[in-house]
Design a protein around this motif. Sequence first.
Motif, PDB file in Angstrom:
ATOM      1  N   PRO A 100       0.806  -1.233   0.000  1.00 22.40           N
ATOM      2  CA  PRO A 100       0.000   0.000   0.000  1.00 22.40           C
ATOM      3  C   PRO A 100       0.839   1.283   0.000  1.00 22.40           C
ATOM      4  CG  PRO A 100      -0.126  -1.124   2.131  1.00 22.40           C
ATOM      5  CD  PRO A 100       0.538  -2.068   1.175  1.00 22.40           C
ATOM      6  N   PHE A 101       1.919   1.325   0.795  1.00 19.38           N
ATOM      7  CA  PHE A 101       2.756   2.528   0.866  1.00 19.38           C
ATOM      8  C   PHE A 101       3.393   2.828  -0.483  1.00 19.38           C
ATOM      9  CE2 PHE A 101       7.125   4.146   1.240  1.00 19.38           C
ATOM     10  CZ  PHE A 101       6.876   5.397   1.788  1.00 19.38           C
ATOM     11  N   ASN A 102       3.944   1.801  -1.129  1.00 22.07           N
ATOM     12  CA  ASN A 102       4.655   1.982  -2.390  1.00 22.07           C
ATOM     13  C   ASN A 102       3.706   2.336  -3.521  1.00 22.07           C
ATOM     14  OD1 ASN A 102       5.649  -0.562  -0.729  1.00 22.07           O
ATOM     15  ND2 ASN A 102       7.454   0.559  -1.389  1.00 22.07           N
ATOM     16  N   ILE A 103       2.521   1.723  -3.516  1.00 22.69           N
ATOM     17  CA  ILE A 103       1.520   2.015  -4.548  1.00 22.69           C
ATOM     18  C   ILE A 103       1.001   3.442  -4.392  1.00 22.69           C
ATOM     19  CG2 ILE A 103      -0.847   1.476  -5.271  1.00 22.69           C
ATOM     20  CD1 ILE A 103      -0.117  -1.505  -4.800  1.00 22.69           C
ATOM     21  N   LYS A 104       0.670   3.799  -3.150  1.00 22.50           N
ATOM     22  CA  LYS A 104       0.195   5.159  -2.878  1.00 22.50           C
ATOM     23  C   LYS A 104       1.264   6.179  -3.263  1.00 22.50           C
ATOM     24  CE  LYS A 104      -1.357   8.145   0.905  1.00 22.50           C
ATOM     25  NZ  LYS A 104      -1.550   8.252   2.381  1.00 22.50           N
ATOM     26  N   GLY A 105       2.526   5.878  -2.930  1.00 21.16           N
ATOM     27  CA  GLY A 105       3.627   6.794  -3.234  1.00 21.16           C
ATOM     28  C   GLY A 105       3.799   7.014  -4.721  1.00 21.16           C
ATOM     29  N   LYS A 106       3.675   5.948  -5.504  1.00 19.63           N
ATOM     30  CA  LYS A 106       3.859   6.090  -6.949  1.00 19.63           C
ATOM     31  C   LYS A 106       2.711   6.871  -7.578  1.00 19.63           C
ATOM     32  CE  LYS A 106       5.045   3.750 -11.212  1.00 19.63           C
ATOM     33  NZ  LYS A 106       5.510   2.504 -11.864  1.00 19.63           N
ATOM     34  N   ILE A 107       1.491   6.607  -7.128  1.00 22.96           N
ATOM     35  CA  ILE A 107       0.340   7.342  -7.655  1.00 22.96           C
ATOM     36  C   ILE A 107       0.476   8.836  -7.325  1.00 22.96           C
ATOM     37  CG2 ILE A 107      -2.158   7.685  -7.434  1.00 22.96           C
ATOM     38  CD1 ILE A 107      -2.360   4.613  -7.004  1.00 22.96           C
ATOM     39  N   ALA A 108       0.854   9.132  -6.061  1.00 18.50           N
ATOM     40  CA  ALA A 108       1.028  10.531  -5.639  1.00 18.50           C
ATOM     41  C   ALA A 108       2.143  11.218  -6.422  1.00 18.50           C
ATOM     42  CB  ALA A 108       1.327  10.587  -4.141  1.00 18.50           C
ATOM     43  N   GLU A 109       3.226  10.487  -6.680  1.00 12.24           N
ATOM     44  CA  GLU A 109       4.352  11.056  -7.432  1.00 12.24           C
ATOM     45  C   GLU A 109       3.924  11.452  -8.838  1.00 12.24           C
ATOM     46  OE1 GLU A 109       8.586  11.966  -7.499  1.00 12.24           O
ATOM     47  OE2 GLU A 109       7.132  11.548  -5.936  1.00 12.24           O
ATOM     48  N   ASN A 110       3.072  10.641  -9.455  1.00 10.79           N
ATOM     49  CA  ASN A 110       2.625  10.929 -10.819  1.00 10.79           C
ATOM     50  C   ASN A 110       1.596  12.053 -10.866  1.00 10.79           C
ATOM     51  OD1 ASN A 110       3.504   8.830 -13.174  1.00 10.79           O
ATOM     52  ND2 ASN A 110       3.709   7.926 -11.147  1.00 10.79           N
ATOM     53  N   ILE A 111       0.887  12.266  -9.750  1.00 11.18           N
ATOM     54  CA  ILE A 111      -0.084  13.361  -9.696  1.00 11.18           C
ATOM     55  C   ILE A 111       0.597  14.680  -9.344  1.00 11.18           C
ATOM     56  CG2 ILE A 111      -2.099  14.265  -8.461  1.00 11.18           C
ATOM     57  CD1 ILE A 111      -3.018  11.326  -8.125  1.00 11.18           C
ATOM     58  N   ASN A 112       1.409  14.654  -8.281  1.00 14.48           N
ATOM     59  CA  ASN A 112       1.986  15.891  -7.752  1.00 14.48           C
ATOM     60  C   ASN A 112       3.296  16.298  -8.427  1.00 14.48           C
ATOM     61  OD1 ASN A 112      -0.097  15.954  -5.814  1.00 14.48           O
ATOM     62  ND2 ASN A 112       1.063  14.598  -4.464  1.00 14.48           N
ATOM     63  N   GLN A 113       4.140  15.301  -8.734  1.00 10.24           N
ATOM     64  CA  GLN A 113       5.443  15.523  -9.362  1.00 10.24           C
ATOM     65  C   GLN A 113       6.251  16.600  -8.632  1.00 10.24           C
ATOM     66  OE1 GLN A 113       5.312  15.873 -13.631  1.00 10.24           O
ATOM     67  NE2 GLN A 113       4.018  14.086 -13.862  1.00 10.24           N
ATOM     68  N   LYS A 114       6.330  16.468  -7.281  1.00  6.67           N
ATOM     69  CA  LYS A 114       7.019  17.469  -6.467  1.00  6.67           C
ATOM     70  C   LYS A 114       8.522  17.247  -6.383  1.00  6.67           C
ATOM     71  CE  LYS A 114       3.215  18.895  -3.438  1.00  6.67           C
ATOM     72  NZ  LYS A 114       2.715  18.925  -2.047  1.00  6.67           N
ATOM     73  N   ASP A 115       8.935  15.991  -6.371  1.00 10.24           N
ATOM     74  CA  ASP A 115      10.374  15.712  -6.207  1.00 10.24           C
ATOM     75  C   ASP A 115      10.764  14.526  -7.090  1.00 10.24           C
ATOM     76  OD1 ASP A 115      12.970  15.735  -5.356  1.00 10.24           O
ATOM     77  OD2 ASP A 115      12.577  14.684  -3.479  1.00 10.24           O
ATOM     78  N   LEU A 116      10.706  14.751  -8.389  1.00 10.43           N
ATOM     79  CA  LEU A 116      10.960  13.668  -9.334  1.00 10.43           C
ATOM     80  C   LEU A 116      12.419  13.216  -9.284  1.00 10.43           C
ATOM     81  CD1 LEU A 116       8.994  14.995 -12.448  1.00 10.43           C
ATOM     82  CD2 LEU A 116       8.210  13.406 -10.691  1.00 10.43           C
ATOM     83  N   VAL A 117      12.597  11.907  -9.429  1.00  8.88           N
ATOM     84  CA  VAL A 117      13.932  11.323  -9.509  1.00  8.88           C
ATOM     85  C   VAL A 117      14.095  10.729 -10.893  1.00  8.88           C
ATOM     86  CG1 VAL A 117      15.524   9.604  -8.580  1.00  8.88           C
ATOM     87  CG2 VAL A 117      13.958  10.802  -7.042  1.00  8.88           C
ATOM     88  N   GLY A 118      15.172  11.103 -11.578  1.00 10.57           N
ATOM     89  CA  GLY A 118      15.442  10.538 -12.897  1.00 10.57           C
ATOM     90  C   GLY A 118      16.410   9.377 -12.781  1.00 10.57           C
TER      91      GLY A 118
END
Length: 359
Positions: free
Chosen positions: A168-186
Amino acid sequence: MKNNMNSKKWIKILAVLCVLSFGFIGGINYLVDPFNIFHTKFLKEQFQMNERFMKIEYLEENKNKYNSYMFGSSRIGTTPPNVIDKYLENAKFYNFTISSANLYDYLIHLKYFIKSEYPIKNLYLQIDISNMASYSRTESDYLRKPHPFVVGEKLEKYYLSYLSGFFPFNIKGKIAENINQKDLVGYYLETGIWTRPLKEKKIKENPEKFIQEERSFNVQNKRVVKNTQSENNSKALKEIVDLCLKNNINLIIFTTPHNKNMMDTFILEDYLKFLKMISSIANFYDFTGYNTVTTENINYYESSHYRENVGRIIAARIFNDKSIEVPEDFGVFVTKDNIDEHLENLRKQIEEYDLKKTK
């Protein structure tokens, strides 16, 4: 008879529900792909990535492109391989940075590379001081599960574990990252490095504001990290050194220049014992302590990871590159002959630093 029929009915219903639940969880895990195991790309931005899997998968197809490796935790990941290539004849480095790596990780991967006939002329090995309290990996750590080839497991079983797991933590984190894009890692598989473009932009635009707003720079830490894995780490490091000698691999060892805020978490005597253990097995370059680089927060994204410029001056010190300005107090070449003097200097430095903080 009726009770027996009812029991069978409920067993069938339960079986159907279990299948549906497994299918639902498996479908979510496959589509969201929180660790980038299946490469579905349904969500473009990656919150976390199992580099141990991804990089072996990549190198299995591309190992002959490289003849040298950088081993380290995520902290070495900001250093481009070409920074090191230029110092060693015909070297073509790959940055094998992997999250939270310790000496166990370095040993099992070096063994696998040798067994699988990866070309290895040079090994540039960074050791974190936090490694003194860590060794091996847990089965439940899906972000850091070794590739099944490395530990002799079946690929199908490995995939199934990522389909059936509950994240749940990892799934939620990935969804939030794609919505917010606050601290993207390349992530860049061809070189192995990772970047933080948004943080880099903030630092360049307003470094003072960045330091003020970065929470990890503005907390008071306690010295709690102990040297609990001395025996395991000593055995692993000795085996790494022996493997390099046996296979004619040029081994360069150095310690991570941890930010002052992370240095504040290490128990002084335990930290010094860890350095002494390294020196008893191999010569190394020590970049730890409270020096010009580690006490300047602008050299870091947060208290854990240094920026690319630090990787460049580490290499300049190791390879004696006079064209790059390196602070005099940054980097000491340590041997078993000078280790006691070096530790005494560090002890005084740290005691003085701690004293200044209390005033």
